[in-house]
Design an enzyme around this catalytic site. Structure first.
Site, PDB file in Angstrom:
ATOM      1  N   GLU A  42       0.827  -1.204   0.000  1.00  0.00           N
ATOM      2  CA  GLU A  42       0.000   0.000   0.000  1.00  0.00           C
ATOM      3  C   GLU A  42       0.865   1.258   0.000  1.00  0.00           C
ATOM      4  OE1 GLU A  42      -3.546   2.090   2.671  1.00  0.00           O
ATOM      5  OE2 GLU A  42      -2.097   0.755   3.630  1.00  0.00           O
TER       6      GLU A  42
ATOM      7  N   LYS B 130     -11.599  -0.660  -0.757  1.00  0.00           N
ATOM      8  CA  LYS B 130     -11.461  -0.849   0.687  1.00  0.00           C
ATOM      9  C   LYS B 130     -12.773  -0.531   1.387  1.00  0.00           C
ATOM     10  CE  LYS B 130      -8.584   0.362   4.658  1.00  0.00           C
ATOM     11  NZ  LYS B 130      -7.480   1.197   5.171  1.00  0.00           N
TER      12      LYS B 130
ATOM     13  N   CYS C 122      -4.541  -2.692   4.382  1.00  0.00           N
ATOM     14  CA  CYS C 122      -4.104  -2.104   5.648  1.00  0.00           C
ATOM     15  C   CYS C 122      -4.765  -2.815   6.837  1.00  0.00           C
ATOM     16  CB  CYS C 122      -4.375  -0.606   5.664  1.00  0.00           C
ATOM     17  SG  CYS C 122      -3.462   0.270   6.970  1.00  0.00           S
TER      18      CYS C 122
END
Length: 576
Positions: A285, A355, A446
């Site tokens: 990321e 996400k 994440c």
């Protein structure tokens, strides 16, 4: 003897227990992972609760507020700096938010204690505690909201054998197990001199249950190692990079030299130096921040689209014959998405996952519509919009792929040159002919990987994932302790699902675990620059019990225990 010096009602006694919980927590979590520390924290919690039962519930809540801040300062002291770097808030706001974070993230202690208090257990030597204490603690773990989640089950990480129980009951099941072990230990210590007592015999029965769980862990570690599908093995060769680039703050967005250096570093690391090319390249990321690869009008208008970034992804795939997994930002109908994207060498197309669980004050600003002035305080906070659905990313392993040079590297900022190479009908037909197998990736961006519920969603559909990949950016936190705590919590997803897990972090810790949560490579450490080339097996024999049934049985079990106890207590009170 101890109580001759310190009263159970004293401030000192309760402070010692609060620090016992905090110190036990920090040493129970990664990187220390002492199993005994987790037991120590939970036993300290038991004695604190009994001490608080001797005062009013409001004073007890005040002590739990103190506990939440002690936990903050002992186990999660890295948070103020993280808040400042992620959101751009000043020191005063970061510290204020730190105290607020401690209260919100440790609300579970208020629920935990309330359930325990109304269960009317007056002594640690009562056998009721064997089930009441674990049930109350587990329910509080499952119910309460947390920002950076930690559960009692995470404190069992010092025992890889006990951790295998997560394949049946998940991390919440490990919470129950740890609290059950601690309660059993207390009963055993209180009654080991009275071997004919009912309490001692009950503790022995509890020990037998614990021994069965331990035996299951040993069996699972050996069974998975021997049960690979040898008839049609699916071996996926992977190249994972860790560039250790600095966080992309907003003032660097227009800095051409920063972006050029960042892209060059990612590019140089991702070009394999070995003869056998990988089938998958994993880029973490924010390795290339701010940008995306969708050449749309809205992306160009907001300067999100980067032709150089797209050129790098296309070049890497063309040069190696590999699929490329990476992170990017793209506008979708004026909604800014944080995405995990998979560029597929087979057809030159990209699959994207949006996400779903965004980081408050980092990726979005809570209550911004009602309090727009917050934007001036948290200036670095992004404006991402969460995704709505889980989505598997499907890659392809092609036989006889060889490394060769695509068009000139000088044309990286002209991706049309590379797009043309992928549009060749002859080449596409040849790839389909040599297709060995397809594989499915469960993407986790994440700290999404810390929430087991987000992983369970993927097992409700007919098509199941074969590997978990977590790409993350911990450089914002700039804390080695945070990086290890984050990584240690993520590792449990491998055990819960029975699937290998790849964790690629921009600044560390980058690791790979097999279906048992056992490391498969030497990790890339904190603030190290490096790569790892490895091969993983994707032939899981069957789903785990946890992915089939989730937390349903544990919910029912814990609720029944507490309801039964409350009914019993109410009947006793009526009679008296």
């Amino acid at each position: 003897m101890f109580y001759n010096f310190i009263s159970k009602d004293s401030i000192l006694y309760r402070l010692i227990l609060c620090f016992g919980i905090g110190i036990g927590t920090v040493f129970g979590l990664s990187p220390f992972s002492f199993f005994s520390a987790g037991v120590f924290a939970s036993i300290s919690c038991i004695f604190l609760f009994f001490s608080l039962n001797r005062t009013s519930i409001w004073k007890a809540f005040l002590w739990l507020l103190i506990l939440s801040q002690i936990l903050n300062f002992t186990a999660f002291y890295w948070i103020p700096g993280a808040i400042s770097r992620i959101s751009g808030a000043n020191t005063f706001v970061s510290i204020l938010f730190f105290f607020l974070y401690g209260l919100i993230s440790h609300l579970k202690f208020f629920l935990f204690y309330t359930l325990f208090r109304f269960s009317k257990i007056d002594s640690a030597s009562k056998t009721y505690i064997l089930l009441i204490f674990p049930a109350a603690g587990t329910l509080s773990d499952m119910i309460t909201f947390q920002i950076f989640p930690w559960y009692w089950g995470n404190l069992i990480s010092g025992s890889i054998v006990f951790e295998q129980f997560a394949s049946i009951c998940g991390v919440y099941g490990l919470s129950f197990l740890l609290l059950f072990i601690s309660s059993t230990f207390l009963i055993l210590v209180n009654y080991y001199k009275y071997k004919n007592s009912k309490e001692f015999k009950t503790s022995i029965a509890s020990l037998i249950c614990i021994a069965f769980i331990y035996r299951f862990g040993l069996y699972r570690i050996g069974y998975i190692n021997q049960s690979q599908n040898e008839l049609k093995p699916k071996n996926l060769s992977v190249l994972m990079i860790q560039p250790d680039t600095s966080p992309g703050t907003k003032d660097l967005k227009a800095d051409a030299s920063y972006l050029s250096a960042t892209m060059s570093k990612v590019f140089s690391l991702a070009i394999p130096t070995f003869e056998n090319s990988p089938s998958l390249i994993v880029i973490p990321e924010s390795a290339i921040p701010f940008h995306g690869t969708i050449d749309s009008e809205e992306n160009r208008k907001e300067k999100i689209y980067s032709s150089t970034m797209e050129g790098i992804i296309l070049y890497l795939s063309k040069h190696t014959g590999a699929d490329v997994l990476f992170n990017e930002l793209n506008l979708d109908e004026n909604k800014l998405r944080n995405q995990v994207s998979l560029f597929k060498n087979l057809d030159g197309k990209t699959e994207r996952y949006n996400k779903r669980r965004l980081l408050p004050f980092g990726e979005y600003l809570p209550m911004e519509k009602n309090f727009p002035f917050l934007r001036s305080i948290f200036q670095e906070t992004s404006r991402y919009v969460p995704g709505e659905f889980p989505k598997l990313l499907i890659g392809n392993k092609i036989q006889n792929q060889r490394s060769f040079l695509p068009p000139e590297i000088s044309k990286l900022n002209e991706p049309k040159t590379y797009r043309y190479e992928f549009s060749s009908i002859v080449e596409h037909t040849n790839k389909i002919r040599n297709l060995e197998y397809s594989y499915s990736i469960l993407p986790l961006l994440c700290y999404e990987a810390m929430f087991t519920e987000l992983v369970l969603d993927y097992f409700q559909n007919e098509q199941k994932p074969e590997v978990l990949i977590n790409i993350t950016n911990d450089s914002w936190f700039d804390s080695e302790l945070e990086a290890y705590q984050h990584s240690g919590a993520v590792r449990l997803r491998a055990i819960e699902t029975g699937l290998p897990l790849i964790r690629s972090a921009v600044s560390g810790i980058s690791e790979v675990w097999d279906a048992r949560g056992i490391p498969m490579i030497v990790p890339i450490g904190f603030h190290e620059t490096g790569t790892r080339a490895f091969s993983i097996r994707l032939d899981a024999i069957e789903s785990t019990i946890y992915t089939r049934f989730g937390n349903s049985f544990l919910w029912i079990f814990c609720i029944l225990i507490l309801i039964s106890r409350l009914i019993f207590v109410s009947r006793i009170e009526r009679k008296s």
